[in-house]
Design a protein around this motif. Structure first.
Motif, PDB file in Angstrom:
ATOM      1  N   PHE A 186       2.011  -6.145 -18.675  1.00 61.59           N
ATOM      2  CA  PHE A 186       0.813  -6.511 -18.154  1.00 61.59           C
ATOM      3  C   PHE A 186      -0.097  -5.675 -18.152  1.00 61.59           C
ATOM      4  O   PHE A 186      -0.224  -4.388 -17.731  1.00 61.59           O
ATOM      5  CB  PHE A 186       1.122  -6.779 -16.665  1.00 61.59           C
TER       6      PHE A 186
ATOM      7  N   LEU B 186      -4.706  -5.855  -0.749  1.00 57.47           N
ATOM      8  CA  LEU B 186      -5.938  -6.324  -0.365  1.00 57.47           C
ATOM      9  C   LEU B 186      -5.838  -7.978  -0.112  1.00 57.47           C
ATOM     10  O   LEU B 186      -6.446  -8.344   0.920  1.00 57.47           O
ATOM     11  CB  LEU B 186      -7.050  -6.198  -1.594  1.00 57.47           C
TER      12      LEU B 186
ATOM     13  N   ILE C 250       0.802  -1.255  -0.030  1.00 60.25           N
ATOM     14  CA  ILE C 250       0.062   0.193  -0.154  1.00 60.25           C
ATOM     15  C   ILE C 250       0.925   1.328  -0.002  1.00 60.25           C
ATOM     16  O   ILE C 250       0.694   2.170  -0.775  1.00 60.25           O
ATOM     17  CB  ILE C 250      -0.913   0.042   1.318  1.00 60.25           C
TER      18      ILE C 250
ATOM     19  N   VAL D 140      -4.466  -1.674   9.621  1.00 58.62           N
ATOM     20  CA  VAL D 140      -4.280  -0.172   9.243  1.00 58.62           C
ATOM     21  C   VAL D 140      -3.897   1.146  10.226  1.00 58.62           C
ATOM     22  O   VAL D 140      -3.021   1.575  10.053  1.00 58.62           O
ATOM     23  CB  VAL D 140      -5.358   0.164   8.212  1.00 58.62           C
TER      24      VAL D 140
ATOM     25  N   GLN E 238      -1.987  -0.252  -9.692  1.00 67.43           N
ATOM     26  CA  GLN E 238      -3.202  -0.949  -9.332  1.00 67.43           C
ATOM     27  C   GLN E 238      -3.036  -2.217  -8.716  1.00 67.43           C
ATOM     28  O   GLN E 238      -3.691  -2.605  -7.697  1.00 67.43           O
ATOM     29  CB  GLN E 238      -4.137  -0.926 -10.522  1.00 67.43           C
ATOM     30  N   ASP E 239      -2.204  -2.930  -9.653  1.00 65.74           N
ATOM     31  CA  ASP E 239      -1.782  -4.300  -8.921  1.00 65.74           C
ATOM     32  C   ASP E 239      -1.286  -4.266  -7.406  1.00 65.74           C
ATOM     33  O   ASP E 239      -1.840  -5.211  -6.774  1.00 65.74           O
ATOM     34  CB  ASP E 239      -0.596  -4.858  -9.809  1.00 65.74           C
TER      35      ASP E 239
ATOM     36  N   ASP F 203      -9.713   2.357  -4.643  1.00 68.28           N
ATOM     37  CA  ASP F 203      -8.522   2.722  -5.299  1.00 68.28           C
ATOM     38  C   ASP F 203      -8.390   1.828  -6.571  1.00 68.28           C
ATOM     39  O   ASP F 203      -8.029   2.175  -7.657  1.00 68.28           O
ATOM     40  CB  ASP F 203      -7.230   2.257  -4.392  1.00 68.28           C
ATOM     41  N   VAL F 204      -8.667   0.718  -6.479  1.00 69.12           N
ATOM     42  CA  VAL F 204      -8.487  -0.431  -7.506  1.00 69.12           C
ATOM     43  C   VAL F 204      -9.681   0.061  -8.652  1.00 69.12           C
ATOM     44  O   VAL F 204      -9.199   0.141  -9.835  1.00 69.12           O
ATOM     45  CB  VAL F 204      -8.689  -1.655  -7.144  1.00 69.12           C
TER      46      VAL F 204
ATOM     47  N   MET G   2      -9.273   0.583  -0.028  1.00 67.28           N
ATOM     48  CA  MET G   2      -8.207   0.091  -1.310  1.00 67.28           C
ATOM     49  C   MET G   2      -9.165  -0.346  -2.426  1.00 67.28           C
ATOM     50  O   MET G   2      -8.759  -0.573  -3.421  1.00 67.28           O
ATOM     51  CB  MET G   2      -7.544  -0.963  -0.497  1.00 67.28           C
TER      52      MET G   2
ATOM     53  N   MET H 250       2.671   2.103  -3.375  1.00 68.67           N
ATOM     54  CA  MET H 250       1.916   2.667  -4.502  1.00 68.67           C
ATOM     55  C   MET H 250       2.427   4.185  -4.443  1.00 68.67           C
ATOM     56  O   MET H 250       2.349   4.718  -5.828  1.00 68.67           O
ATOM     57  CB  MET H 250       0.296   2.739  -4.150  1.00 68.67           C
TER      58      MET H 250
ATOM     59  N   ARG I  25      -8.476  -5.981   9.320  1.00 69.15           N
ATOM     60  CA  ARG I  25      -7.861  -5.132   8.305  1.00 69.15           C
ATOM     61  C   ARG I  25      -7.858  -3.616   8.965  1.00 69.15           C
ATOM     62  O   ARG I  25      -6.829  -3.168   9.008  1.00 69.15           O
ATOM     63  CB  ARG I  25      -8.411  -5.163   6.990  1.00 69.15           C
TER      64      ARG I  25
ATOM     65  N   ARG J 270      -0.591   8.395   3.589  1.00 71.96           N
ATOM     66  CA  ARG J 270      -1.525   7.598   3.779  1.00 71.96           C
ATOM     67  C   ARG J 270      -2.462   7.919   5.075  1.00 71.96           C
ATOM     68  O   ARG J 270      -3.658   7.702   4.881  1.00 71.96           O
ATOM     69  CB  ARG J 270      -0.701   6.368   4.485  1.00 71.96           C
TER      70      ARG J 270
ATOM     71  N   ALA K  89      -2.211  -2.386  -5.064  1.00 68.97           N
ATOM     72  CA  ALA K  89      -3.485  -2.018  -4.394  1.00 68.97           C
ATOM     73  C   ALA K  89      -4.086  -3.399  -4.191  1.00 68.97           C
ATOM     74  O   ALA K  89      -4.493  -3.989  -2.953  1.00 68.97           O
ATOM     75  CB  ALA K  89      -4.359  -1.054  -4.778  1.00 68.97           C
ATOM     76  N   GLY K  90      -4.277  -4.184  -5.171  1.00 69.52           N
ATOM     77  CA  GLY K  90      -4.693  -5.576  -5.157  1.00 69.52           C
ATOM     78  C   GLY K  90      -3.915  -6.523  -4.252  1.00 69.52           C
ATOM     79  O   GLY K  90      -4.455  -7.221  -3.572  1.00 69.52           O
TER      80      GLY K  90
ATOM     81  N   CYS L 191      -5.153   7.834  -7.566  1.00 69.48           N
ATOM     82  CA  CYS L 191      -4.355   6.777  -7.194  1.00 69.48           C
ATOM     83  C   CYS L 191      -3.542   6.958  -5.815  1.00 69.48           C
ATOM     84  O   CYS L 191      -2.697   7.760  -5.595  1.00 69.48           O
ATOM     85  CB  CYS L 191      -3.249   6.563  -8.032  1.00 69.48           C
ATOM     86  N   SER L 192      -3.811   5.994  -4.746  1.00 75.35           N
ATOM     87  CA  SER L 192      -3.528   5.929  -3.525  1.00 75.35           C
ATOM     88  C   SER L 192      -3.970   6.726  -2.607  1.00 75.35           C
ATOM     89  O   SER L 192      -3.513   7.027  -1.474  1.00 75.35           O
ATOM     90  CB  SER L 192      -1.701   6.108  -3.696  1.00 75.35           C
TER      91      SER L 192
ATOM     92  N   ALA M 290      -8.535   3.279 -10.663  1.00 75.86           N
ATOM     93  CA  ALA M 290      -7.512   2.985 -11.532  1.00 75.86           C
ATOM     94  C   ALA M 290      -8.056   2.362 -12.833  1.00 75.86           C
ATOM     95  O   ALA M 290      -7.738   2.664 -13.794  1.00 75.86           O
ATOM     96  CB  ALA M 290      -6.363   2.233 -10.842  1.00 75.86           C
TER      97      ALA M 290
ATOM     98  N   TYR N  25      -3.929  -8.486   3.097  1.00 72.29           N
ATOM     99  CA  TYR N  25      -4.727  -8.189   4.522  1.00 72.29           C
ATOM    100  C   TYR N  25      -5.677  -9.202   4.758  1.00 72.29           C
ATOM    101  O   TYR N  25      -6.024  -9.547   5.909  1.00 72.29           O
ATOM    102  CB  TYR N  25      -5.368  -6.878   4.353  1.00 72.29           C
TER     103      TYR N  25
END
Lengths: 312, 298
Positions: free
Chosen positions: B15, A81, A47, A98, A74-75, B70-71, B67, A50, A94, A286, A77-78, B61-62, B74, A84
């Motif tokens: 990717f 996820l 996180i 956080v 974006q990946d 965020d995804v 979260m 990013m 989570r 953050r 962030a995934g 983004c961020s 994007a 967590y």
């Protein structure tokens, strides 16, 4: 009912045969705590991670690079996820994790406390930082805790795409103008030592390594992984046409491995202490995102409560 | 690149971006009874809307509230960026005269020259896309107004005689339908969530509503291309846009704002290259690296 000793014996047996511990299995409290700490730190790293690359999305110099970078961030962030989620199988939430990130109680990878200063850094982070992360993470696909190992399998596949895109960006830039080649070399010079630090302190001063290896959470020592990374990276640097900023880096034919210098460990400890170039900035970003989003999360909860059957 | 270092199939490294050619099998020849410059300008309008919206969305983004958001944000930015890239390339193919001239030997492809080497007055996006971002309610309102109109446009553009525009529209209508539904759902959540979320939503709607009419305004280029069966006259779907927005407002218990459309300058709006003060700042950031390296390879 089986007693504590039986539980421990079963746990030890599973670990000994390199099998997986699953969420409903009995596990020692210290094993659980170690895993929560490690998985959370990894999730936090995704996180926070990013930000350094996200810094360049708005300025990406081509539409294709902008798309690649957006997809990459974006990946991350995934990945955060699902890590967590893996941590949640150990009985923590989570939200609590956080909160521990935001209060500074839990850490994230120190590499993200370094700044990104040119577009070449996007490539260098992919090549060196994601490359180092892969060296650290591939053995974790065989880690003893099932949900963590399975999350890592998926993450490693995507990380290898990330490393390739980084290397390909640098390769393309090296075929560009002299200014672009200088930009790549300058970026590699800055990120080389911090990348080596990603494997953690030398084995003799890494207090948690031995126990984590005994439990099968960790599969290789810091120094072994660092050596592997250097041996993997040297030929890639040659193919790219950049030098690595270590005068003592040489091939040792007797060992069949490279000899190399030591990073500035004082700098690593300063960064871990909170005195890195970007620690304050990363956490402040953050925290601000979290605070700015509070009213949205409250609205979503209030709306969901209204939607529940029987409401009103 | 030296593929031996990594192994595997080198076409797969980028990717999420290069897995498929969205125009594979599409007839790229130009319709012969359309003025080439008109087609190029039409494509630029649709491309710039998507590009500038994508740029604003990617600023999140961020920074999203969760979260998962965020995804999602994007994803939306990526969809619009993909549409922009295809449409800019089509604009350049229709009329190379719209593409900025770069130093001899520059490897920059025409779609990137259009994105990174035009100045604000050459951009043809609606002003709604460029206004500076605010809070999450601002994102939701902007995206709702934008995607409701764009969805109606793309749905009709699927029948374009220009096969590339038809293909971009066929793909885009699915993407933008999701954008519309995602933003409409959030609009409802924020309207009915808490007093604070409702206050912020209505404030964002009041700010952005005057930009809405520009999305369904018909210019000379729109009309010419609509007559040729290549483009769509926005006034033909203005009613449909209005109906969808009316439904979202009614479900959410939000009144339609009373403010009228934002005036242009001498009658000229975003599509005519007259923008808000925000666009040149946005472009200064977006273009800074590309412009510093007009011969660069990326």
């Amino acid at each position: 009912m089986p007693g504590q000793a039986d539980h421990q014996a079963h746990f030890d047996e599973v670990i000994a045969r390199h099998d997986r511990i699953e969420p409903r299995d009995w596990m020692p409290d210290a094993y659980r705590r170690t895993l929560v700490r490690q998985i959370a730190q990894h999730a936090h790293s995704e996180i926070i991670g990013m930000q350094p690359e996200g810094n360049w999305i708005s300025r990406a110099p081509s539409l294709r690079r902008k798309a690649i970078l957006l997809a990459k961030v974006q990946d991350e962030a995934g990945h955060g996820l699902y890590l967590y989620s893996a941590a949640e199988t150990l009985g923590v939430s989570r939200d609590d994790l956080v909160a521990m990130l935001l209060s500074g109680k839990q850490k994230y990878s120190s590499i993200f406390n370094y700044p990104t200063l040119s577009y070449a850094d996007v490539g260098t982070i992919g090549w060196l930082v994601d490359g180092a992360a892969i060296c650290n993470q591939v053995p974790l696909c065989r880690t003893s805790y099932g949900p963590y190992g399975r999350a890592m399998i998926r993450i490693c596949k995507e990380e290898s795409f990330h490393q390739r895109q980084g290397y390909e960006l640098l390769m393309t830039m090296m075929r560009g103008t002299p200014e672009q080649r200088d930009m790549v070399q300058e970026s590699v010079n800055r990120f080389w030592w911090p990348s080596l630090m990603m494997f953690g302190p030398p084995d003799e001063s890494s207090p948690n390594t031995e126990r984590s290896m005994a439990w099968g959470i960790k599969r290789n020592s810091n120094d072994d992984l660092r050596q592997k990374f250097v041996d993997m990276t040297v030929p890639q640097a040659q193919a790219l046409g950049v030098s690595l900023p270590d005068p003592s880096l040489t091939w040792n034919a007797d060992r069949g491995q490279h000899d190399f210098g030591q990073p500035d460990w004082d700098e690593l400890f300063a960064v871990i202490r909170g005195d890195g170039p970007c620690n304050t900035q990363r956490l402040a970003h953050r925290r601000r995102a979290h605070e700015d989003g509070a009213w949205v999360r409250e609205a979503a909860s209030a709306f969901a409560a209204q939607e529940e059957p029987g409401h009103g | 690149m030296n593929d031996d270092l990594f192994g595997g199939d080198s076409s797969q490294w980028a990717f999420g971006t290069d897995f498929e050619d969205p125009l594979a099998g599409v007839d790229t020849t130009m319709v012969d009874d359309v003025v080439a410059d008109d087609l190029a300008l039409y494509c630029l309008g649709l491309a710039d809307d998507a590009l500038i919206m994508s740029q604003r969305l990617s600023e999140w983004c961020s920074r999203a509230p969760e979260m998962e958001d965020d995804v999602a944000l994007a994803n939306l930015a990526l969809d619009l960026l993909g549409q922009a890239r295809l449409l800019l390339a089509r604009a350049a193919a229709a009329s190379p005269s719209v593409v900025p001239v770069l130093p001899e030997g520059s490897p920059v492809p025409p779609e990137d020259a259009l994105a990174f080497f035009r100045s604000a007055g050459q951009f043809r996006n609606v002003r709604l896309a460029e206004v500076p971002g605010g809070d999450f309610a601002h994102v939701i309102v902007r995206l709702l107004l934008f995607s409701v109109a764009r969805r109606e446009l793309l749905e009709r553009l699927r029948g374009s005689r220009d096969q590339v525009l038809a293909a971009v529209a066929a793909r885009g209508v699915k993407e933008v339908s999701y954008h519309r539904d995602w933003s409409a759902r959030w609009f409802l959540v924020l309207a009915r969530g808490t007093g604070e979320s409702r206050r912020r939503l209505i404030s964002a709607l009041d700010e952005l509503w005057p930009y809405q009419a520009e999305l369904v305004r018909c210019g000379a280029v729109d009309l010419a291309l609509a007559d040729a069966g290549v483009g769509v006259d926005p006034t033909t779907y203005a009613g449909a846009v209005d109906a969808v927005l009316g439904e979202v407002f009614a479900t959410s218990g939000v009144e339609r704002p009373s403010r009228g459309p934002l005036a242009g300058v001498g009658g000229r709006l975003g599509r005519d290259g007259v923008h808000t003060e925000a666009l040149s700042l946005l472009l200064a950031e977006m273009q800074v690296v590309a412009r510093a390296h007009p011969r660069g390879r990326w």
